[in-house]
Design an enzyme around this catalytic site. Structure first.
Site, PDB file in Angstrom:
ATOM      1  CD  GLU A  47     -34.198 -93.377  13.241  1.00 25.79           C
ATOM      2  OE1 GLU A  47     -34.195 -93.338  14.507  1.00 25.79           O
ATOM      3  OE2 GLU A  47     -35.080 -93.955  12.600  1.00 25.79           O
ATOM      4  CG  PHE A 109     -48.534 -91.963   9.652  1.00 25.15           C
ATOM      5  CD1 PHE A 109     -48.650 -91.966  11.044  1.00 25.15           C
ATOM      6  CD2 PHE A 109     -47.761 -92.943   9.059  1.00 25.15           C
ATOM      7  CE1 PHE A 109     -48.003 -92.921  11.813  1.00 25.15           C
ATOM      8  CE2 PHE A 109     -47.115 -93.910   9.820  1.00 25.15           C
ATOM      9  CZ  PHE A 109     -47.234 -93.898  11.199  1.00 25.15           C
ATOM     10  CD  GLN A 110     -43.810 -92.864  10.504  1.00 24.82           C
ATOM     11  OE1 GLN A 110     -43.429 -93.240   9.403  1.00 24.82           O
ATOM     12  NE2 GLN A 110     -43.504 -93.495  11.616  1.00 24.82           N
ATOM     13  CE  LYS A 159     -43.614 -95.092  -0.471  1.00 28.04           C
ATOM     14  NZ  LYS A 159     -43.781 -96.106   0.548  1.00 28.04           N
ATOM     15  CG  MET A 464     -17.923 -81.717  33.483  1.00 30.04           C
ATOM     16  SD  MET A 464     -16.344 -81.366  34.261  1.00 30.04           S
ATOM     17  CE  MET A 464     -15.225 -81.901  32.981  1.00 30.04           C
TER      18      MET A 464
HETATM   19  C1  LIG Z   1     -26.947 -84.989  25.760  1.00 33.24           C
HETATM   20  C2  LIG Z   1     -26.366 -84.256  26.927  1.00 33.24           C
HETATM   21  N1  LIG Z   1     -27.124 -84.062  28.033  1.00 33.24           N
HETATM   22  C3  LIG Z   1     -26.589 -83.413  29.100  1.00 33.24           C
HETATM   23  C4  LIG Z   1     -25.315 -82.938  29.062  1.00 33.24           C
HETATM   24  C5  LIG Z   1     -24.757 -82.159  30.250  1.00 33.24           C
HETATM   25  N2  LIG Z   1     -23.601 -82.923  30.821  1.00 33.24           N
HETATM   26  C6  LIG Z   1     -22.333 -82.588  30.547  1.00 33.24           C
HETATM   27  S1  LIG Z   1     -21.228 -83.648  31.231  1.00 33.24           S
HETATM   28  C7  LIG Z   1     -22.456 -84.544  31.933  1.00 33.24           C
HETATM   29  C8  LIG Z   1     -22.136 -85.749  32.763  1.00 33.24           C
HETATM   30  C9  LIG Z   1     -21.650 -86.889  31.960  1.00 33.24           C
HETATM   31  O1  LIG Z   1     -21.662 -88.037  32.755  1.00 33.24           O
HETATM   32  P1  LIG Z   1     -20.793 -89.281  32.406  1.00 33.24           P
HETATM   33  O2  LIG Z   1     -21.026 -89.703  31.017  1.00 33.24           O
HETATM   34  O3  LIG Z   1     -20.983 -90.322  33.438  1.00 33.24           O
HETATM   35  O4  LIG Z   1     -19.337 -88.692  32.423  1.00 33.24           O
HETATM   36  P2  LIG Z   1     -18.399 -88.273  33.658  1.00 33.24           P
HETATM   37  O5  LIG Z   1     -18.400 -86.781  33.702  1.00 33.24           O
HETATM   38  O6  LIG Z   1     -18.941 -88.895  34.887  1.00 33.24           O
HETATM   39  O7  LIG Z   1     -17.060 -88.810  33.251  1.00 33.24           O
HETATM   40  C10 LIG Z   1     -23.703 -84.004  31.638  1.00 33.24           C
HETATM   41  C11 LIG Z   1     -24.997 -84.529  32.126  1.00 33.24           C
HETATM   42  C12 LIG Z   1     -24.581 -83.143  27.880  1.00 33.24           C
HETATM   43  N3  LIG Z   1     -23.342 -82.686  27.729  1.00 33.24           N
HETATM   44  N4  LIG Z   1     -25.117 -83.825  26.839  1.00 33.24           N
END
Ligand SMILES: Cc1ncc(C[n+]2csc(CCOP(=O)(O)OP(=O)(O)O)c2C)c(N)n1
Ligand SMILES: [Mg+2]
Lengths: 553, 162
Positions: A47, A109-110, A159, A464
């Protein structure tokens, strides 16, 4: 008529062509009614994917995106997608099934209190307690989602409400006592703004996501040319003006170019349009553009004065206000300022090391091969490189999770965008970490023949975060290595029935992109195994002002 | 500074939750909040006392206005009649009863319940008056206090909502 049937007819009346969702017990009645409709349903594999797809659909098309989910876990799975749409003002309507009215509050439920859960992340939400009010609520939901400052609306339908018998009496118009968005800008304020513009020696336009929402790109470009003023954009505002336009300085903020950040900081007048001065865009508020007066044009009065002091607020629709503003200003040359900005531009271009296999190179090449493609991004370094190096021409060409920064957004959003614009090439610029967060939607793309392209900048890291650890946490790389160089995205793609390509070095990039181009009609995943040490520069360190922007390798 | 705002809302379930949720999420500090019906059946009125500076007041007002079910928000801090009702259960040993009754009369309060060794006193007024009375009662020993929170209305001929 069965309420579920009336409901589906109401969606048809609203012009809904496609719904993204997953069925389940509490929403079975509605799915049963959908069986007889021409509305296309795309069963996503999660979803969250459905809500992001609806969001991507909305951002690419300007129409309202629609998602369905069942009660309980189905509903809670939509939460991230809803919050994401809320932060970026994207018009989606989410319909969730709910347990029967007699069971609500009993921990049936749910059962999940999804209206309670989503209260702070929706523009508005409803629990339908009276079948007779269902159609009116549907009408209100679409109206609220798509007007004023757009945003997500959730409608929770028990529902037994969908099973009830009602008249099909669909309201053609509605009046909401407490909801009357203001579209006309105040003439006095427009006059004041014009005066400031004429007096200004170093004007700059800061364009946010509101420009494309208001379809005001033409007016914005015209304003820039009339003044004339350089334009910087927020991440969400990318594409407000063609990035090939000589007055466009690209995006500003934490990872904007040095020249864009300098120009914004040194200006004496900021004409901000449809933006909210977020911390990622303006850096430390106290150090922000010390000499500048600010004109703030926004449809949401609550944004005015929220983050920065404003000299001339104009509340209303950007398209109308800009077209009026254009009429009352005259061209005035500001040679010194133009020279200065040109100098910065030449002196501090965006750049990166050409040694090895750099992710920035992949983006530059992608831009060269697919200049008109709709680009979605994941979150992280991939997102910032995409924003820096993919120059967009068109308003709804760049789709990214700006406010919430949701990893896993880009791919399902690309799917939604592709459904909205089947003739456009749609590319998700992805990170390895982010792509894995909604990779299940590959099954959806293959099943429904939605040929989106995914370009993974595979650095084997939550890049990042790794960059922040390197710069601000003494290179203590806690929990950021995800080892995706050991993962074969090519094989995974093949396993789902999509085309997979692995690219090991820079010299292979062009031939891979050629293969992508040739495979217009199939979903393709390209695994670009880029140098993992590459970082995003320039960068405004957290807590610093835009002028403290640092450069790196 | 304390601001009093009157919020006219649709009389629907969940509106209070929305307003409360907004205050919590945006970190606004509620001093008191009252809800009641109005001259119109479909509308309710909330009177909210909020703590903060002018900027907070501006944001509170604007954010409340964004709620679909909020019809009108008005700042009624200045030039308004403010009232609050308070019930106080206070110790009343026989030798102190006379004193307490007298003080209650001075404050135009009423004794609404008499028990063996305590009174319940009802008092209405603005916040300062009620605070002053509560202070006076402390020496006798207050056992319980219940305050309604404030309601307010702008003085003069026009409705606060206009
Ligand atoms: C759902 C979620 N969890 C954690 C983060 C924190 N976060 C920001 S950038 C990042 C790394 C992203 O890794 P990747 O997709 O490999 O991208 P890269 O920076 O390596 O290009 C994280 C964990 C986030 N923004 N969103
Ligand atoms: Mg990565």
């Amino acid at each position: 008529m069965r309420a579920a049937d009336a409901f589906v007819r109401a969606l048809e009346k609203e012009g809904v062509e496609v719904v993204f969702g997953i069925p389940g017990g509490a929403i079975l009645e509605i799915y049963d009614a959908l069986y007889d409709s021409n509305i296309k349903h795309i069963t996503t594999r999660h979803e969250q994917g459905a809500t992001h797809a609806a969001d991507g659909y909305a951002r690419a098309s300007g129409k309202v995106g629609v998602a369905f989910a069942t009660s309980g876990p189905g509903a809670t799975n939509t939460v991230t997608g809803i919050a994401n749409a809320y932060m970026d003002s994207s018009p989606i309507v989410v319909f969730t099934g709910q347990v029967a009215r007699s069971l609500i509050g009993n921990d049936a439920f749910q059962e999940a209190d999804i209206t309670g859960i989503t209260m702070p992340i929706t523009k508005h939400n409803y629990l339908v307690t009276d079948p007779k009010k269902l159609l009116r609520i549907v009408k209100e939901a679409f109206h609220i989602a798509s007007t004023g400052r757009p945003g997500p609306v959730l409608v929770d339908i028990p529902k037994d409400v969908s099973q009830a018998d009602i008249e099909f009496d669909y309201p053609s118009k509605i009046e909401l006592m407490g909801y009357k968005p203001k579209y006309e800008g105040h003439p006095m304020q427009i006059k004041k703004a014009a005066e400031l513009i004429m007096k200004s020696e170093r004007p700059i336009i800061l364009a946010g996501g509101g420009v494309k929402i208001a379809n005001a790109n033409k007016e914005l470009t015209e304003l820039a040319e009339t003044i004339p003023a350089f334009v910087v954009t927020t991440l969400m505002g990318k594409g407000s003006i063609s990035e090939y336009h000589p007055l466009c300085l690209g995006f500003v903020g934490m990872h904007g170019s040095k020249y864009a950040n300098y120009a914004l900081s040194e200006s004496d007048l900021i004409i901000a349009v449809g933006c909210r001065f977020s911390d990622r865009t303006i850096g430390n508020t106290a150090l922000f553009a010390p000499d500048a007066k600010i004109i703030h044009i926004d449809i949401d009065p609550a944004e005015i004065g929220k983050n920065v002091r404003v000299d001339v607020p104009i509340v209303g629709d950007a398209k109308r206000i800009l077209s009026q503003l254009i009429k009352v200003i005259q061209y005035k040359q500001r040679k010194e300022w133009e020279e200065k900005v040109r100098e910065w531009r030449e002196k501090f271009p965006l750049k990166y090391s050409k040694q090895g296999f750099k992710p920035q190179y992949v983006i530059e090449k992608a831009c060269e091969f697919f200049p008109d493609a709709i680009i979605t991004t994941e979150v992280g370094q991939n997102q910032m490189w995409a924003a820096q190096f993919f120059k967009v021409k068109h308003p709804r060409q760049f789709i990214s999770s700006g406010g919430l920064g949701t990893m896993g957004f880009g791919f399902p959003a690309a799917m939604g965008a592709k459904v909205a614009c089947p003739d456009r090439e749609v590319i998700d610029i992805a990170g390895d970490g982010s792509f894995l967060m909604n990779i299940q939607e590959l099954a959806t793309c293959v099943h429904y023949e939605i040929p989106v392209k995914v370009f993974i900048l595979n650095n084997g890291y939550l890049g990042m975060v790794r960059q922040w650890q390197q710069l601000f946490y003494k290179e203590r790389y806690s929990a950021t290595c995800i080892g995706c160089e050991k993962v074969s995205f090519e094989k995974i793609a093949n396993g789902f029935g999509a085309l997979g390509i692995t690219v090991e070095k820079a010299s292979e990039v062009e031939s891979a992109l050629r293969i992508v181009k040739e495979n217009k009609d199939v979903p393709v995943v390209v695994d670009f195994r880029v140098d993992f040490q590459a970082n995003v520069f320039p960068m405004v360190p957290p807590g610093k002002g835009l002028k403290d922007i640092i450069e790196g390798e | 500074m304390k601001y009093t705002i009157a919020v006219l809302v649709e009389n629907k379930p969940g509106v209070l939750a929305r307003v409360a949720s907004l205050f919590r999420r945006r970190g606004f500090n509620i001093e008191s909040l009252t809800v009641g019906t109005t001259e119109r059946e479909d509308l309710s009125r909330m009177t909210i006392v909020v703590n903060g500076d002018e900027k907070v007041l501006e944001q509170v007002t604007k954010q409340l206005n964004k709620l679909i079910e909020v019809i009108k928000v008005s700042d009624v801090t200045m030039n308004s009649v403010e009232r609050e009702l308070c019930l106080i259960r206070v110790n009343s040993p026989p030798e102190k009863r006379g004193e307490i009754i007298e003080l209650t009369n001075i404050f135009r309060g009423r004794i609404v319940d008499v028990a063996k060794d305590s009174f319940i006193i009802e008092i209405t007024g603005d916040e300062d008056k009620i605070n002053a009375f509560i202070d006076l009662m402390r020496i006798y020993g207050i056992k319980e206090v219940a305050r309604t929170g404030k309601v307010a209305m702008v003085r003069g001929g026009r409705n606060s909502e206009k």
